[in-house]
Scaffold this active site. Structure first.
Site, short mmCIF file in Angstrom:
data_model
loop_
_atom_site.label_atom_id
_atom_site.label_comp_id
_atom_site.label_asym_id
_atom_site.label_seq_id
_atom_site.Cartn_x
_atom_site.Cartn_y
_atom_site.Cartn_z
N HIS A 89 0.50 -1.37 -0.20
CA HIS A 89 0.33 -0.21 0.06
C HIS A 89 1.08 1.74 0.27
O HIS A 89 0.63 2.04 -0.72
CB HIS A 89 -1.08 0.16 0.99
CG HIS A 89 -2.01 -1.11 1.76
ND1 HIS A 89 -2.33 -1.60 0.58
CD2 HIS A 89 -2.07 -1.76 2.14
CE1 HIS A 89 -3.09 -2.72 0.76
NE2 HIS A 89 -2.15 -2.89 2.10
O1 RIB Z 1 -4.69 0.09 4.96
C1 RIB Z 1 -4.03 -0.13 4.59
C2 RIB Z 1 -2.53 1.00 5.76
O2 RIB Z 1 -3.08 0.97 6.79
C3 RIB Z 1 -1.89 0.94 5.37
O3 RIB Z 1 -0.72 2.38 5.11
C4 RIB Z 1 -0.93 0.87 6.20
O4 RIB Z 1 0.21 1.12 6.94
C5 RIB Z 1 -1.82 0.89 7.85
O5 RIB Z 1 -1.49 1.96 8.40
#
Ligand code: RIB
Ligand code: CA
Length: 305
Positions: A235
């Protein structure tokens, strides 16, 4: 000209991978790193950010963020990022300390020094929301706020909108950012799932270099919950890739707001032909992303190398 960048993050495994690779991106100049409460509590995310700067010999100021969301109790991502937030990668202690300024104040002063900086948010938007609440005039000093949050197609939970972590942990903060008048680009979580690192890639990481071995150790105990346990979502690296190489992405102008379903804040966006202040990434060049990921990884050197 290098992109002047402030990174607000909740390291966490995918934050750590994004941070480490961004240290070696030739076209960005990280002026400030802020910790935010999210994946783990603020003490842990702050310590983890300090550790990464020490491990990669980065003399970047780290400012500690607020202890939790603006109006709700912190709910960390329990069981996702391992005991210390870095999967099975453990370290002893940190020698450095965060600067004395609270993160949102540090952002404010950084914007006075480095006008037209970009703010990259890889966790809940608590600190940036506090910056914009306290210093609303700063919205004009920010080139753009890029945040990893929300989902594009609700592909993850067809039956109802999915409460993505960064938004659902502090929906009011996201609302403040969306309504601040700042230019905003949203990188939804879908990309981090489509561009996951599979278990074969993870086993190959170990032989690339020390950083590859560190990533593999982190990924060993990363339970994102939407890719197989022996794969790793990317992500935050997708959001960082947007800053480093925006041409990898297609974006659309959207109207975006927070709606509440079953008490959870959900980011809802609709594409519009009008030039709004908010853009949503709607497609990514996956091969280009992986080339960038491995390219930066291959030049990432720890202080021991
Ligand atoms: O949904 C994914 C996000 O939530 C990413 O940034 C992960 O590190 C958490 O912070
Ligand atoms: Ca994160």
């Amino acid at each position: 000209m290098k992109e002047s960048l402030i990174i607000d993050c909740d390291p966490g495994i995918d934050d750590a991978v994004a941070l480490i690779t961004s240290f070696f991106a030739p076209n960005i100049d990280i002026k400030l790193i802020c910790s935010t409460a999210g994946n783990l509590g603020i003490e842990t995310t702050t310590k983890n950010a300090l550790h990464l700067c020490e491990l990669y010999d980065q003399s970047i100021p780290v400012a500690k963020g607020l202890p939790g969301p603006l109006n709700t109790k912190l709910e960390i991502a329990k069981g996702v990022h391992g005991k210390m937030g870095f999967g099975n990668y453990l370290y002893k202690d940190v020698k450095t300390k965060p600067i004395a300024l609270q993160a949102y104040k540090a952002m404010h002063y950084a914007l006075q020094l480095y006008n037209n900086s970009t703010i990259l948010v890889l966790g809940p938007l608590t600190n940036v929301a506090m910056l914009l609440k306290t210093y609303p005039e700063d919205a004009k000093k920010i080139k753009q706020i890029v945040f990893m949050g929300g989902t594009k197609d609700n592909v993850l939970k067809q039956e109802k909108p999915y409460p993505e972590f960064n938004i659902s942990r502090d929906p009011e903060a996201c609302e403040i950012v969306l309504n601040s008048g700042a230019n905003v680009t949203i990188i939804p979580m879908d990309f981090g799932h489509y561009a996951y690192i599979d278990n074969e890639e993870i086993s190959r990481l170990k032989s690339i270099n020390e950083t590859g071995a560190i990533f593999a150790k982190m990924y060993e105990n990363y339970k994102d919950g939407h890719v197989d346990d022996d794969d790793a979502a990317t992500h935050d690296s997708c959001a960082t890739a947007y800053i480093i190489e925006p041409t990898l992405f297609k974006t659309e102008y959207v109207n975006a707001k927070i709606k509440f379903y079953d008490g959870k804040g959900i980011l809802v966006s609709n594409i519009t032909k009008r030039k709004t202040k908010i853009k949503l990434a709607v497609d990514m060049d996956y091969d280009g992303f992986k080339n960038l990921y491995y390219g930066l990884l291959s030049v990432a050197k720890t202080i021991n190398e």
